[in-house]
Design a protein around this motif. Structure first.
Motif, mmCIF file in Angstrom:
data_model
loop_
_atom_site.group_PDB
_atom_site.id
_atom_site.type_symbol
_atom_site.label_atom_id
_atom_site.label_comp_id
_atom_site.label_asym_id
_atom_site.label_seq_id
_atom_site.Cartn_x
_atom_site.Cartn_y
_atom_site.Cartn_z
ATOM 1 N N CYS A 82 0.857 -1.197 0.000
ATOM 2 C CA CYS A 82 0.000 0.000 0.000
ATOM 3 C C CYS A 82 0.885 1.236 0.000
ATOM 4 O O CYS A 82 1.917 1.278 0.676
ATOM 5 C CB CYS A 82 -0.912 0.019 1.231
ATOM 6 S SG CYS A 82 -2.111 1.375 1.198
ATOM 7 N N CYS A 140 0.083 4.733 6.236
ATOM 8 C CA CYS A 140 -0.451 4.960 7.587
ATOM 9 C C CYS A 140 0.528 4.321 8.579
ATOM 10 O O CYS A 140 0.937 3.175 8.391
ATOM 11 C CB CYS A 140 -1.837 4.337 7.727
ATOM 12 S SG CYS A 140 -2.989 4.946 6.489
ATOM 13 N N CYS A 196 -0.010 0.769 10.427
ATOM 14 C CA CYS A 196 -0.478 -0.345 9.602
ATOM 15 C C CYS A 196 0.678 -1.148 9.022
ATOM 16 O O CYS A 196 1.596 -0.595 8.413
ATOM 17 C CB CYS A 196 -1.351 0.205 8.482
ATOM 18 S SG CYS A 196 -1.827 -1.044 7.266
#
Ligand code: SAH
Ligand code: SF4
Length: 355
Positions: free
Chosen positions: A121, A125, A128
């Motif tokens: 991803c 974040c 995460c």
């Protein structure tokens, strides 16, 4: 049929094509349009994995298909079963060698499959595990639906998932086109026929994409990962907040809820000393007061490489009680398969990622 992997590069994958695309394709191949629908039913209803099975399709066309097309399947590398609950984490290999994870969860009479939409991803974040591994590439619609089909094939006996959540690795709305295609193939009558209301897409809050999602009109559910009640804290947790701050995300979520006629699920990961105070809980109720929503509290799952901690259970309960003044029910989401690092948002393949 054993498809020779070398030759698939020039062949067309019939999985992941929508009816109108398949119609165009079969017509290019000199076949009548209705053959496309027939192929769809073989692929998604009867789950054919090779062309020999397609007995109501003329042998000559089948031979043609074998030459020009193939039916993708993900390669299952490992399956890890939790010792705490029945959660199973699947590690699949893609054609290019990249690996992704999908999760199977049991909850009362629900059987939920959690699918990934990207390899890694790009959103970064800080709480995460997927965010920490970086980004390799988007998944195709075929690779997304193949996770569901692969798990169901593994279950055997025609067993089906009752629910699908797009909460695995990656940000679904950053891979908008392929996610939409996968959603249509999952819900279409010629596709996998999963009821739209049984599917939920989780986004970290790409406001313009949420609006596009509302305009596309699919009746699937939407979850927005809010995770903070002030821009200051959200900026620290989720870099995306600098582009789309809370005052842009929530109106977009509200617009989606009003257009689709469903309440948006607000996800809130509780992190000790960061966003778990009673003030946060009150502020959360306040900023959500006019958003038709449900609230899901997720106590942080501790991950390697992060110093964040899960709040004490009493702190979670205190937060939940305050939030319950605004909401009838505030589920605190159980972390399924914590021992196998399978809780959604905790996916991080132990294997090397091809970049
Ligand atoms: N990219 C999407 C979907 C994947 S993440 C999104 O961010 O919504 C799915 C959920 O897991 C999100 O709500 C995210 O906030 C949460 N999550 C991520 N890391 C987590 C962790 N370590 N513990 C608990 N929840 C986490
Ligand atoms: Fe990506 Fe979602 Fe993890 Fe953020 S929480 S890094 S958007 S997978």
């Amino acid at each position: 049929m054993n498809i020779c992997l070398m030759s698939t590069e020039t062949k067309i994958n019939l999985k992941g094509l929508e009816l109108h695309e398949l119609e165009k394709l079969v017509q290019q191949w000199g076949q009548e349009r209705f053959r496309a629908r027939q192929l769809m039913l073989w692929l998604y209803h009867k789950r054919a994995t090779n062309f020999d099975e397609m007995t109501d399709i003329a042998k000559s066309f089948r031979a043609d298909l074998m030459e020009k097309a193939y039916i993708s399947q993900l390669k299952l590398i490992t399956k890890t079963k939790s010792a705490i609950d029945d959660t199973v984490k699947y590690l699949f290999e893609l054609q290019d060698g990249n690996r992704i994870e999908s999760v199977l969860m049991y909850d009362q009479n629900r059987v939920t499959v959690c699918v990934s939409t990207q390899v890694g991803c790009a959103q970064g974040c800080v709480f995460c595990a997927t965010g920490m591994m970086g980004f390799a590439r988007n998944l195709t619609s075929a690779e997304i639906i193949d996770q569901l089909m692969g798990i169901e094939a593994d279950l055997g006996g025609g067993k089906k998932a009752t629910n699908v959540v797009f909460m695995g690795m990656g940000e679904p709305l950053a891979n908008y086109k392929q996610t939409m295609k996968a959603l249509r193939l999952m819900t279409d009558p010629e596709g996998l026929m999963v009821a739209a209301r049984k599917i939920t897409v989780s986004t970290l809050g790409l406001a313009p994409k949420i609006k596009a999602f509302a305009n596309d009109g699919l009746k699937v559910g939407l979850a927005v990962s809010l995770n903070a009640t002030t821009n200051e804290v959200r900026n620290r947790l989720m870099p995306v907040n600098k582009r789309y701050p809370i005052e842009e995300v929530l109106p977009a979520a509200k617009e989606w809820a009003l257009k689709i006629g469903r309440r948006v699920t607000i996800e809130y990961v509780l992190i000790r000393g960061v966003n778990d105070s009673p003030d946060d809980a009150h502020r959360l109720c306040q900023i959500l007061h006019d958003v038709p929503s449900k609230l899901n509290l997720i106590p942080f799952n501790e991950i390697e490489g992060s110093s964040f901690q899960r709040p004490e259970p009493e702190r979670v309960e205190e937060f939940r009680e305050i939030a319950a003044s605004r909401y009838y029910v505030v589920p605190v989401r159980l972390s399924r398969g914590r021992d196998i690092v399978a809780a959604c948002g905790q996916l991080r393949t132990q294997y090397r990622m091809e970049t």
